[in-house]
Write a protein that holds these residues in place. Sequence first.
Motif, PDB file in Angstrom:
ATOM      1  N   ALA A   1       0.840  -1.203   0.000  1.00  0.00           N
ATOM      2  CA  ALA A   1       0.000   0.000   0.000  1.00  0.00           C
ATOM      3  C   ALA A   1       0.875   1.253   0.000  1.00  0.00           C
ATOM      4  CB  ALA A   1      -0.926  -0.022   1.213  1.00  0.00           C
ATOM      5  N   ASN A   2       1.897   1.250   0.842  1.00  0.00           N
ATOM      6  CA  ASN A   2       2.847   2.370   0.845  1.00  0.00           C
ATOM      7  C   ASN A   2       3.465   2.551  -0.529  1.00  0.00           C
ATOM      8  OD1 ASN A   2       2.981   3.497   3.485  1.00  0.00           O
ATOM      9  ND2 ASN A   2       3.907   1.584   4.203  1.00  0.00           N
ATOM     10  N   HIS A   3       3.852   1.432  -1.097  1.00  0.00           N
ATOM     11  CA  HIS A   3       4.520   1.482  -2.392  1.00  0.00           C
ATOM     12  C   HIS A   3       3.629   2.107  -3.457  1.00  0.00           C
ATOM     13  CE1 HIS A   3       5.482  -0.280  -6.382  1.00  0.00           C
ATOM     14  NE2 HIS A   3       6.713   0.056  -6.025  1.00  0.00           N
ATOM     15  N   ARG A   4       2.323   1.753  -3.417  1.00  0.00           N
ATOM     16  CA  ARG A   4       1.399   2.326  -4.404  1.00  0.00           C
ATOM     17  C   ARG A   4       1.349   3.848  -4.262  1.00  0.00           C
ATOM     18  NH1 ARG A   4      -2.223  -1.609  -2.553  1.00  0.00           N
ATOM     19  NH2 ARG A   4      -1.462  -3.484  -3.600  1.00  0.00           N
ATOM     20  N   LEU A   5       1.310   4.313  -3.006  1.00  0.00           N
ATOM     21  CA  LEU A   5       1.258   5.761  -2.786  1.00  0.00           C
ATOM     22  C   LEU A   5       2.555   6.426  -3.264  1.00  0.00           C
ATOM     23  CD1 LEU A   5      -0.364   5.707   0.772  1.00  0.00           C
ATOM     24  CD2 LEU A   5      -1.438   6.442  -1.372  1.00  0.00           C
ATOM     25  N   PHE A   6       3.677   5.802  -2.923  1.00  0.00           N
ATOM     26  CA  PHE A   6       4.965   6.358  -3.353  1.00  0.00           C
ATOM     27  C   PHE A   6       5.060   6.397  -4.878  1.00  0.00           C
ATOM     28  CE2 PHE A   6       7.054   5.049   0.828  1.00  0.00           C
ATOM     29  CZ  PHE A   6       7.227   6.361   1.251  1.00  0.00           C
ATOM     30  N   ALA A   7       4.615   5.322  -5.520  1.00  0.00           N
ATOM     31  CA  ALA A   7       4.703   5.247  -6.981  1.00  0.00           C
ATOM     32  C   ALA A   7       3.941   6.413  -7.604  1.00  0.00           C
ATOM     33  CB  ALA A   7       4.160   3.910  -7.470  1.00  0.00           C
ATOM     34  N   GLY A   8       2.742   6.668  -7.080  1.00  0.00           N
ATOM     35  CA  GLY A   8       1.940   7.771  -7.602  1.00  0.00           C
ATOM     36  C   GLY A   8       2.619   9.118  -7.371  1.00  0.00           C
ATOM     37  N   LEU A   9       3.152   9.308  -6.163  1.00  0.00           N
ATOM     38  CA  LEU A   9       3.796  10.588  -5.852  1.00  0.00           C
ATOM     39  C   LEU A   9       5.043  10.808  -6.695  1.00  0.00           C
ATOM     40  CD1 LEU A   9       3.495  10.611  -1.948  1.00  0.00           C
ATOM     41  CD2 LEU A   9       2.337  12.130  -3.576  1.00  0.00           C
ATOM     42  N   LEU A  10       5.855   9.755  -6.840  1.00  0.00           N
ATOM     43  CA  LEU A  10       7.080   9.912  -7.629  1.00  0.00           C
ATOM     44  C   LEU A  10       6.751  10.171  -9.091  1.00  0.00           C
ATOM     45  CD1 LEU A  10       9.353   7.179  -5.993  1.00  0.00           C
ATOM     46  CD2 LEU A  10       9.588   9.663  -5.792  1.00  0.00           C
TER      47      LEU A  10
ATOM     48  N   LEU B   1       3.996   5.055 -13.775  1.00  0.00           N
ATOM     49  CA  LEU B   1       4.686   5.949 -14.713  1.00  0.00           C
ATOM     50  C   LEU B   1       3.964   5.953 -16.057  1.00  0.00           C
ATOM     51  CD1 LEU B   1       8.491   5.219 -14.103  1.00  0.00           C
ATOM     52  CD2 LEU B   1       6.964   6.731 -12.845  1.00  0.00           C
ATOM     53  N   GLU B   2       3.497   4.782 -16.445  1.00  0.00           N
ATOM     54  CA  GLU B   2       2.818   4.667 -17.727  1.00  0.00           C
ATOM     55  C   GLU B   2       1.494   5.435 -17.734  1.00  0.00           C
ATOM     56  OE1 GLU B   2       1.141   0.871 -18.559  1.00  0.00           O
ATOM     57  OE2 GLU B   2       1.785   0.882 -20.654  1.00  0.00           O
ATOM     58  N   SER B   3       0.900   5.571 -16.556  1.00  0.00           N
ATOM     59  CA  SER B   3      -0.421   6.208 -16.502  1.00  0.00           C
ATOM     60  C   SER B   3      -0.341   7.703 -16.767  1.00  0.00           C
ATOM     61  CB  SER B   3      -1.054   5.958 -15.129  1.00  0.00           C
ATOM     62  OG  SER B   3      -0.385   6.734 -14.155  1.00  0.00           O
ATOM     63  N   ILE B   4       0.853   8.267 -16.730  1.00  0.00           N
ATOM     64  CA  ILE B   4       0.975   9.694 -17.021  1.00  0.00           C
ATOM     65  C   ILE B   4       1.265   9.864 -18.500  1.00  0.00           C
ATOM     66  CG2 ILE B   4       2.363  11.744 -16.582  1.00  0.00           C
ATOM     67  CD1 ILE B   4       2.309  11.002 -13.698  1.00  0.00           C
ATOM     68  N   ARG B   5       0.274  10.379 -19.190  1.00  0.00           N
ATOM     69  CA  ARG B   5       0.410  10.491 -20.641  1.00  0.00           C
ATOM     70  C   ARG B   5       0.972  11.857 -20.991  1.00  0.00           C
ATOM     71  NH1 ARG B   5      -0.934   6.219 -23.063  1.00  0.00           N
ATOM     72  NH2 ARG B   5      -0.336   7.232 -25.011  1.00  0.00           N
ATOM     73  N   GLU B   6       1.929  11.874 -21.887  1.00  0.00           N
ATOM     74  CA  GLU B   6       2.544  13.112 -22.346  1.00  0.00           C
ATOM     75  C   GLU B   6       2.506  13.097 -23.863  1.00  0.00           C
ATOM     76  OE1 GLU B   6       5.680  13.612 -18.655  1.00  0.00           O
ATOM     77  OE2 GLU B   6       6.308  12.404 -20.342  1.00  0.00           O
ATOM     78  N   GLY B   7       1.460  13.686 -24.426  1.00  0.00           N
ATOM     79  CA  GLY B   7       1.275  13.593 -25.869  1.00  0.00           C
ATOM     80  C   GLY B   7       1.013  12.151 -26.236  1.00  0.00           C
ATOM     81  N   ASP B   8       1.737  11.662 -27.252  1.00  0.00           N
ATOM     82  CA  ASP B   8       1.524  10.278 -27.637  1.00  0.00           C
ATOM     83  C   ASP B   8       2.471   9.329 -26.901  1.00  0.00           C
ATOM     84  OD1 ASP B   8       3.779  11.165 -28.833  1.00  0.00           O
ATOM     85  OD2 ASP B   8       3.303  10.430 -30.849  1.00  0.00           O
TER      86      ASP B   8
END
Lengths: 369, 558, 440
Positions: C270-279, C348-355
Motif C-alpha cells: 500500500a505504501n509502495h502504491r502511494l509512493f509510486a503515484g507521488l514519484l 509511470l505509464e499512466s501519465i500520458r505526455e502527448g503520444d
Amino acid sequence: MFGRNLSSFWAATALAACALTSGRAALAAETKSFVVSWFLQAANSYDGDCPDGINPLPEDMFRIELRSIGLPDNQIEEIVGGVNGGDATPEVEDTLVNRGRHNGKPMNAYTYPETVPDVGFHEVKGKYAYGFNLDGKETATNYEDPDTHEKGVDNQYWRALGCNINHRGTRTERPAEWSLHWELNRNSMPAWLISVTADDFTKDGDVTVNLYKALERVSRDANGYVRADSTFRIDPDPRWQNTLHGKIKDGAISITQPHEVHLSGDPYMLTDLDMTKAQARLKINADDGTIEGVLGGYIPWRRVLFIYGSSGWNSETMLGTDIPGAYHALKRHADAYPDPKTGMNTAISTAFRIVGIPAYVVRMDAKAE
Amino acid sequence: MKIIKKRFRSTTSLIAGLIACGAAAVATGPSAVDAATEAVAQESNGVVIRRLSQEQYETIIADVFGPGMKIGGRFEPVPREEGLLAVGAARVGLTTAGFEQYDAIARTIAAQVVDPTHRKVLIPCKPAAANGPDDACAKQFLASAGRLLYRRPLTDREINLQVKAANQGATALKDFYAGIESSLALMLVAPQFLYRQERMEADPDNAGQMRLNGYAKASRLSFLFWNTAPDPQLLSAAESGELHTAKGLTAQVERLMASPRMEAGVRAFFTDMLGFDKFGTLAKDGSIYPKFTTHVSEDAQEQTLRTITNLLLVNRGDYRDLFTTRKTFLTPLLASVYGVPLLQNKPNGYPESWHAQEYPAGDPRAGILTHISFVSLHSHPGRTSPTIRGKAMREMIMCQRVPDPPGNVNFTVVQDTTNPLYKTARERLTAHATEAMCTGCHKITDPLGLSLENFDSAGSYRTKENGAALDTSGTLNAATFKDAAGLGQAMHDSPAVSQCLVRRLSTFALGRQTAPTESDWVKALNDGFAADKYRLPDLMKRIATSPEFFRVKARPGA
Amino acid sequence: MSKVMNRRRVLRGMLGGAAVSVGVPLLDCFLNSNGTAMAGGAPLPLCFTSWFQGLGYAPGYWEPKTVGAGYEFGPQLRALTPMKDRINIFSGMKAYLDAHFAGAHGSGPQCILQGGVADNALPSLDQIVADAIGSKTRFRSLEVSCDGDQESLSRRSASAINPSEPSPLALYGRIFGPDFKDPNAADFTPDAHVMVRRSALSMVKEERDTLAGDLGASDRVRLDEYFTSLRELEKRLELELQKPEPLAACKVPAKGDQATPGLVIDDARANHRLFAGLLAHAFACGQTQVAAVKFSGSLSNLRKPGSQQTFHMYTHEESIDPKVGYQVNVEWFSNQCAESLLEFARALESIREGDQTLLDRSIVMYSTDGGYARTHSTDNIPMMTIGRASGRLKTGVHVSAPGDTAARVGLTVMQALGVPIGTWGAESNRTSKTITEVLA
C-alpha cells in the motif's frame, strides 16, 4: 609434483622447487587431486524420520524457554511479538539474548546456553543416516547407511539436529544452514584439498588419501561454482596435513584405517575440523573428474555448537536454530571421549558430505619429501 | 626467387579453391588490389585524416595533463576497413551522439584541469584577478597546452579564438578559471584535436612538389611508434626542420625506438590487426564453458600482447616465430582454462599476476593461434568453428579474402552438436560440405581451422569431442601437419604470413591501403623484412625512414 | 519584444548588473536571427528510478528460456508479462566477491548499485546519475522506503547515505507542500554555463572554411559531418536556454491517506502504491529526475498478515517443495514483489505526455540482493530494466551473460541516461563492457 596428470616438463621447469604431493608413493603411482567445493553435514531427510515432529521455529522456542524461566504469558507475547525476524528493538533483542537465568539473574543464552532450560529438540529416529560404524558396535541409537547399508552407523550430530528445518536435506538438496555457512566462507577461507594416490585407479588395491589445507582460497567460475583446474599450494604447517590409508575396490575408495583429520577452517563455519577415528568413502566421477563422498568421525561437540553460537541472535532469528536447544541436544547425544573428571562425553559422531573438483596441488617444501 | 615461386603456387591453389567455391574472391598481392581500394588510393594524394582512437585520446590526455585525469565516456566505434581500424579511422565521420560524448568527456577533463588542485601545477601563470578574464595568462596556458593537443603550434587565428572564448567565459561566469575551462573544453572537441590532420607545404628541394610539413611527419612517427601525440622533443625537431633531413629523421626514429613507449605502438598495431576490439561483445555459454568470464577474455588479450612484445621487442625475434613459440605468459586464471598448473607464489588473496611460461617441445599449445585470444574469439558461443578460425587465419594473418557464405545455406548439420552421427566438428563439416556450393570455400578454411580443434570455444585443451577422438590433421598449400603445432610451423613457413604483416603494418602506418604505384616500395619492404630476419622493429624503421612513408602530392587543382 | 527585454534583464541579473557588456554570441544563444524568442521544443528530460527488493527469485524459475526478443518470463516473474515489451531482462550475471567475506545480503546490492563489493565509499549509481542529470531539478533525487524504516541503498559515500523517506504523507509534503511551485508558472532562468558553452561552440563553427583548406572531397564530407554534429549540439544547448515546454502532464495529486508503515507485506505494498503515484507526479512536474525506491530491505523482513515468519526466514528454512521444485511460501512473497514492480511501471505509464508516457522517457532499474536467497548465492542475479529512456534503450530483450559482473547493467543504464562514464566498478566487478544488445 602435481596431483593432476602432468607432463614431466612441468616438474622440470615451471615448479622446480615443489615436490609431489604423493612423494612417498611408489614411482608408478598415480595421484589425482581435488579442491573441496562443498563440505556440509551429510543430510538424509525423508518422510517419517522425525516421528515426533520437526522442531518449532524460533518464536515458539522462545515462548517455551521464556515460560520455563517464569515469565508471564502476556509479557512473553509482547516480547515474541517484537522479534520481527531479527529486526527487533534493542530491548526485545536484549531480553531474548539474555534469557538465561543464573541465581535469578539474566545470563547470555549464547555464552551460557546451560542457563536456559532444555526445550527438548526432537531427534531423528529414522532407520537411515549417512556415516560409519565408528565404534564397531551396533546399538539402538545407531543407523544404517542408506548407500552402503553398513549397520551400526554412528551419527549423533544428525540425531541431535536433523529434525531442525534448516538442517533437513538430502544428497542433492543441500541443507540450508550448512550450505549457506559454506557458501559464505569458501571464497575467503583457505581451500581444502584432497589428493588420492593409487597404483592403478582401474584396479583394486591400496589407496592413500591426503587431506590438506591450502595456502590459497578458491576462485569461482562463470557459474559461481568453484573453478576447476586451479593450482593450490599445500600449507607446509604439518598440523593440517593428513594421510589416510585405505582400499580401492571397483573404483570405490574407502578408508580402512581410521585416523585423525585436522583442517583449519573459518570461525563462521567450523573454526577447525578436528576429527578422530575418521573414515571416508569417496568415488571419482569419470564424466567430469569430480570426487564425492562421505567423511565421518568424532568431533568435539562444543566446536559444533560454536557454528551456531558465533552468530547468536542472527542464527536464531534468521536461520532458526535455537542455540540453548542445540546445546542441550548436542550434549545429550554426545557419544565419545568422556571427560575423565566429569564423565561427560566431549565428542559427537558425525558425517559430512564432501565434494571436490579437479585441481593441481603442489607442495612447497621439497625437503620434506 | 624461391619465395616468389612459393607465393605463386599459394596464389594459384587458393584461386583454384575459389573457383570451385563459385564466388568472387580476391587474393592478395600487388596485382590483386580491388577496384574500390584503387579508387580510394587514386583519390588520395597521400594526406590522411584519422580520428584519434580511444586509446590515443586517453594517452594524449594523460601525457598532457597527467595520468590522474579521469576520462569517462563512450567513444564512438570505428569501422574496420582493409582489415584495420586504423584505416576505418581515416574514413569515419562523427555522429551527433558521438560528438555529444566527446563534448561530455571534454568538459569532464577541462573541469579537472582547472580544479584547485590541478590548476596550481598545470596552469603556468596566475591571473591578475581570479574573478575575471586575463588574456595574457590565458594565452600562455592555452598556447602551450594547444601545441601538445593539436600536435603543432596554434595559428594566430586559433589562439585568438581560444583566448576570446576564455575571456567570454571568464567574464560571464566571473571566474578566470571557468573561462579557461570553457576554452579548453572547446579545444578538446575541436577537429584539430580529434582528427590527425596533416598539412602540406611546398617542398624546397623539389620545385613544384609538395611535402608533409614537419609537424605532420612528427605525428606520423609518433603515432606509429608510440601510439600517441609527439612529445616536445619531436615537436622541436619538426619546428627546426630536422625531420626533413635524413640524418635528423633517423635520429628521431632511433630515439622513439629506444624508448619503452614503443611497446604501446606495437601493442596498438597488434590489437588492431588481431581484431581484439571484438572481445567487447564476446560471450560464451556459461553452462558449456564455465571457466570463461570477462576476466578470461581480458587476460587472454594481454597474454597474446605480452607474448608478442616479448618475442618481437624484448628478444628482437623473428615475426614468424609468433606462430611456433612455446614461450608465453599466464595468469592463474588462464592456466585453469588451459588446464595447466600454475603456481603463484604469493600470499593468499594476492591479485593474480603474470608468470612467464614455456611449454615443452612437442606441446600442442604452440604459437599465438592456439591462444585463447584467437580460438575463443573465432568460435561460436557454444561450440568451435573450424571454418571461422580458418577464415580468420586466411584474412587476418595471411591477408587473403574468403567470401561470405551464400544466403541460402542450410547449417543444421553443422550447428547440431548433439547428433550422434557426427560427434566432431570435422564429421559435421564433412556432412555439410557435400554440397558443391560449399565445398570450395570450406577447402580454403577448414584444413587450417580443424587443426585447432584441440582447443574448445573457450580455449581449453581437449582431445575428444562428444567422446570421439579428434583428428587434427590439416594442410596449408603443400604442407601437411597433424596438429596445432604443425599448423603453426606451416604458418611460420608460409610467405603469405610475413607478406601480410608488411602489408598490414604499412597500411597501419599510412592509414590507407598502399596504391598500385607503391608496389615497388612494398616489395622492397618485403625483401628488407626477410633480410632483417623478420624483425619487426627493423621493419618499422624501414617504413619510417623511407621517403614513401611521407610522400604526398599536390591535389589536382589545389 | 517584451520577451526579449525580459531575457535581457534576466541575463543582466545573472551577469551582475547593467555595466557588464554582453557579447553577441551570448545573446545569440537564446535569440533567433529575428531577435524573437525561439520556439520551444526541448525534449522532456529522462527520469531514472532505482527499484530494489530483497531476496530476489529462485534460480531456474525467473529466467526466460530464450534469449533476444520475444522471450517469455519464467514463472516467478510472469506477473510482469503485460509490460514485457518495455522490459529488458538480464540473466547469468553475478557479483564477484574476490577475496572478500560474502556479506550475506550485502554484497549483491553493493555490486549492482555501487559497482564493487568491498568498498562502502563507492557512490550508488542513482547518485552518479543524479550528478549527471539531476542538478537542475528541485530535488537532486528522492529516496523512499516501503517497509517502514529509513534505511537506504542510496549513497554518495560511506558517510553520506541518503536516508529513505518511509512516509508517503511526508513525501507528499516535501514535494507538493507549500514550497511547491508550479513548474509551468515559474520564472525561467537560463543557465549561464550553458550560455558560455553555446557561445564557444558557435566560434568553432566559423572555423569551418579555414579547416576545409586543402582537404580532398571525401575528407570535406567528413568535416561537414563534424560540423553538422557540432551544430546539433548547439541546437540542443539553444533548447536548454529556452523556457522548457510546459509540463502538460503535471498535476498536483490529491493528498493521500497515510498507510501503516510496517513489515506486513500488504502495508508495504500500500505504501509502495502511494509512493509510486507521488514519484510519478514528481517526475511529471519536473521536481526531480532521479528516485530510489526500496520496496524491502536486502534482508527482507516482510511477512504475511498475522504471521511471525518473515520472507527472509522462509528463504532459509522452508523446504523445497519436491512437487514444484521451489519454496512455495518464498514464491508467494516473490510474486507480491513482482506485482508491485509492475504497479510502479504502471504508475509511470499512466501519465500520458502527448503520444508518449512518462515511462517512455524513464528507466526503472530493478535490483535485488542475490541470485538465490536460500544459500546467499551472488550468482545469476535477476536484473531488469523497464522503460525506453526516450529511445536510448531498446526493450523487450533477454540478455544472458553468464559469469559477467552484474555491474554491466548499471554501466549500461548510466550510459543510456547520458552519464559520461566508460568504465565502472571495482576489482573484478570493474567493467567497461556495456550491454550493446540493448543500447540503441
